[in-house]
Design an enzyme around this catalytic site. Sequence first.
Site, PDB file in Angstrom:
ATOM      1  N   GLU A  49     -11.662 -11.251  -8.813  1.00  0.00           N
ATOM      2  CA  GLU A  49     -10.215 -11.341  -8.584  1.00  0.00           C
ATOM      3  C   GLU A  49      -9.752 -12.777  -8.326  1.00  0.00           C
ATOM      4  O   GLU A  49      -8.634 -13.146  -8.685  1.00  0.00           O
ATOM      5  CB  GLU A  49      -9.795 -10.437  -7.421  1.00  0.00           C
ATOM      6  CG  GLU A  49      -9.891  -8.952  -7.731  1.00  0.00           C
ATOM      7  CD  GLU A  49     -11.274  -8.365  -7.473  1.00  0.00           C
ATOM      8  OE1 GLU A  49     -12.191  -9.131  -7.065  1.00  0.00           O
ATOM      9  OE2 GLU A  49     -11.462  -7.157  -7.677  1.00  0.00           O
ATOM     10  N   PHE A 111     -10.339   4.322   2.519  1.00  0.00           N
ATOM     11  CA  PHE A 111     -11.262   3.593   1.648  1.00  0.00           C
ATOM     12  C   PHE A 111     -10.500   2.506   0.881  1.00  0.00           C
ATOM     13  O   PHE A 111      -9.446   2.766   0.315  1.00  0.00           O
ATOM     14  CB  PHE A 111     -11.932   4.569   0.664  1.00  0.00           C
ATOM     15  CG  PHE A 111     -12.843   3.871  -0.308  1.00  0.00           C
ATOM     16  CD1 PHE A 111     -13.976   3.201   0.131  1.00  0.00           C
ATOM     17  CD2 PHE A 111     -12.550   3.849  -1.663  1.00  0.00           C
ATOM     18  CE1 PHE A 111     -14.810   2.537  -0.761  1.00  0.00           C
ATOM     19  CE2 PHE A 111     -13.377   3.181  -2.564  1.00  0.00           C
ATOM     20  CZ  PHE A 111     -14.512   2.531  -2.109  1.00  0.00           C
ATOM     21  N   GLN A 112     -11.045   1.322   0.875  1.00  0.00           N
ATOM     22  CA  GLN A 112     -10.441   0.145   0.227  1.00  0.00           C
ATOM     23  C   GLN A 112      -9.031  -0.136   0.719  1.00  0.00           C
ATOM     24  O   GLN A 112      -8.170  -0.587  -0.038  1.00  0.00           O
ATOM     25  CB  GLN A 112     -10.482   0.281  -1.304  1.00  0.00           C
ATOM     26  CG  GLN A 112     -11.903   0.170  -1.842  1.00  0.00           C
ATOM     27  CD  GLN A 112     -11.985  -0.029  -3.346  1.00  0.00           C
ATOM     28  OE1 GLN A 112     -11.112   0.403  -4.086  1.00  0.00           O
ATOM     29  NE2 GLN A 112     -13.040  -0.685  -3.795  1.00  0.00           N
ATOM     30  N   LYS A 161      -0.697   3.816  -4.304  1.00  0.00           N
ATOM     31  CA  LYS A 161      -1.082   4.615  -5.472  1.00  0.00           C
ATOM     32  C   LYS A 161      -0.103   5.760  -5.727  1.00  0.00           C
ATOM     33  O   LYS A 161       0.266   6.026  -6.876  1.00  0.00           O
ATOM     34  CB  LYS A 161      -2.495   5.173  -5.245  1.00  0.00           C
ATOM     35  CG  LYS A 161      -3.094   5.793  -6.491  1.00  0.00           C
ATOM     36  CD  LYS A 161      -4.564   6.138  -6.265  1.00  0.00           C
ATOM     37  CE  LYS A 161      -5.206   6.611  -7.577  1.00  0.00           C
ATOM     38  NZ  LYS A 161      -6.620   6.928  -7.389  1.00  0.00           N
ATOM     39  N   MET A 477     -18.815 -35.231  -2.808  1.00  0.00           N
ATOM     40  CA  MET A 477     -17.856 -35.831  -1.878  1.00  0.00           C
ATOM     41  C   MET A 477     -18.369 -35.716  -0.445  1.00  0.00           C
ATOM     42  O   MET A 477     -18.207 -36.645   0.348  1.00  0.00           O
ATOM     43  CB  MET A 477     -16.487 -35.167  -2.016  1.00  0.00           C
ATOM     44  CG  MET A 477     -15.376 -35.882  -1.262  1.00  0.00           C
ATOM     45  SD  MET A 477     -15.155 -37.598  -1.780  1.00  0.00           S
ATOM     46  CE  MET A 477     -13.893 -37.432  -3.039  1.00  0.00           C
TER      47      MET A 477
END
Lengths: 573, 176
Positions: A49, A111-112, A161, A477
Amino acid sequence: MELTGAQALIKSLEAQGVEVIFGIPGGAILPVYDPLIDSPLRHILVRHEQGAGHMAEGYAHVSGRPGVAMVTSGPAATNIVTALADAYMDSIPMVCITGQVALGSIGTDAFQEADTTGITMSVTKHNWLVTSAQDIPRIIKEAFHVATTGRPGPVLVDIPKDVSNQLMQWYWPDEVDMPGYKPTVKGHPKMIKQAAKLILEAKKPVIYAGGGIIRAGASDQLKTLAELISSPVATTLMGRGCFPDEHELAMGMPGMHGTYTAVTAIQKADLLIALGVRFDDRVTGKISSFAPNAKVIHVDIDPAELGKVRHPEVPIVGDVGYVLTELIKEIKNLEKKQDQSDKSAWLKQIKDWQIRFPLTYDKEQTKVIKPQFVVETLSANTPEDTIVVSGVGQHQMFATQYWKFNRPNQWVNSGGLGTMGFAIPAAIGAKVANPSAMVWAIDGDGCFQMTAQELVTASSEKIPIKVAILNNAYLGMVRQWQEMFYEERYSEVYLSPDLPDYVKWAEAMGCVGFRVESPDEVAIVIEKANAINDRPVVIDFRTDSSEKVYPMVPSGASNDDIVVDPSQGQGGM
Amino acid sequence: MKQYKHHTLSVLVENKAGVLSRIAGLFARRGFNIYSLAVAPTDDQKFSQITIVVDVQSAPLEQITKQLFKLINVVKISELDPATSCEYELILAKINAPGNNRASIIELVQLFGGKIVDIGISQLTVMLADSPTKVDDFEALLEPYGIIEVQRTGRVALAKQETSSAKLRSISGKVS
């Protein structure tokens, strides 16, 4: 017309003129992926993602249009937070759509489930949790409006959803009704007059131009202003390309790793014309000694930037393109009554610094590859309209210092947030936005390992970007700081040049891989890479580990204490 | 004019979920301090009024208001200078009041123009709505009797009425 929330979302994106979505499906966003099959919208299936977010940013950087990313709830949403924060810092327009658990499950640790709007509140310009499918067209319209107007930035729309499955009556709003959001576009005429007066009086002006010029599409006005008043121009990391590097008034980049001339000219200036910049700490160094003799004209579309870091004598809130057009008119008017100050001594001084302290490195060296040499060779051997994308670190500084930028929207990088791993996905987004241009990602070995898997996306979607890894086997760096400020005590910075094997890894991801180990091969392999247009190319340049970025203003020090390349002596003023 | 370290902002916001969280989050992230906060509906149900007393020693007031105004749901911000506004706050306090102290507490409440709102066997609950400094004094004077519990609302404020013709006043406008 009765639609589901999911259908309404896709239709809204179409109505908004979206052409591509960077995303990856999952549980809570499933309903939205179904109508996507029947839509002309292009979807690019990412592997992580964060990649979707940076691709949307790269797309926005190059096209000027908002990038769109779509992911599911919970971990997907948290994975894209980095990209949102990055876009927020750099004022990149981006619309992120996330799935959410069903309305009734919110707050139950489903969930999630993650509190996506809560988590992203401080890294988006605004966000919305949709609670009714009927609101979707309105909210999508508002989201794009907020992302693209005023100071651009990322926004997020979180859709549960069950809302995606709900039925709604389709409509498309003609306009947005947001009583608390009305960005100021036109600058205040009185302030513009004052600015013109200061400009005519200035003997040692410097234009300090940033990303705002690029976002506003104001490069032409900037050039007109600079030539009209014979003022040298410094372009910030985010503003590289907004003023042509080949122009005689161009001084390059200011700041911690800026050119000696740009840094010093700002320190000595009597007037700083700050256009679409935010006086970032990497530019100002120690703020109390930054440009101590300069009066400041500050133009920005975000009122909160004026006076945030440095008090401006003339603050102007407005679109920098609009303000510059008015300012140029005003200066021309005023010139009828009053002559400009003579700036020949100032310009001579600038030229003198440029001759004495150019950017430099050991060019005689034939055994090891200097990273600067790779960038210079790339810049010289690629078409004029090549888009350059970088990650964060030494390679980023070498890229911005040694590439000759002459057009806006040609340079894509993570400026404010400094997100390692930005380059590969952002380059993919850039190539999608401008498929006819050659896109080169200049990346570090550390950065490459953070998001390289998106090259699988590039291969499978036939997005032929080119990647130059400046592989110095270190987090370069960090190594430089440990060498200079921690008595060469190297702590956890060694990565190894061979592990992973970048050529094999590139090949495993469907790319062509090359390795370059000596300076005389650099141009030859770049030519080979340039000729490949059917798949991504990765070149593993084995570069000098000990090379450091100069000039450098040590962290927290005054810009007066700039350290130049050791071959140029002590530097400083 | 006297320099106040607290300044009152009256903020009109859209009445939408999460607005308070956005404001609180902004203050936390930018390191601004909130001294007190009061939220209430307005006569228009689309909007709410938030009165925030900010600590202007933590950040310049101008930066606080500009950042606040960037929030999409913030519609209007009025800066209420304590010198030119009516500020009120309400205090409810449960005081230890056995027989021998009861009369002096009642007297104190009456002197302040407060109210006894609940009476128990050995405790009194008292209430006062007044300017924040009066409320401070009231609370300090109740302290010796033993405060069991105290609840203050945070202040609410409105700008003072015009007392002279607007035309005759010198107008100092903000630029940009």
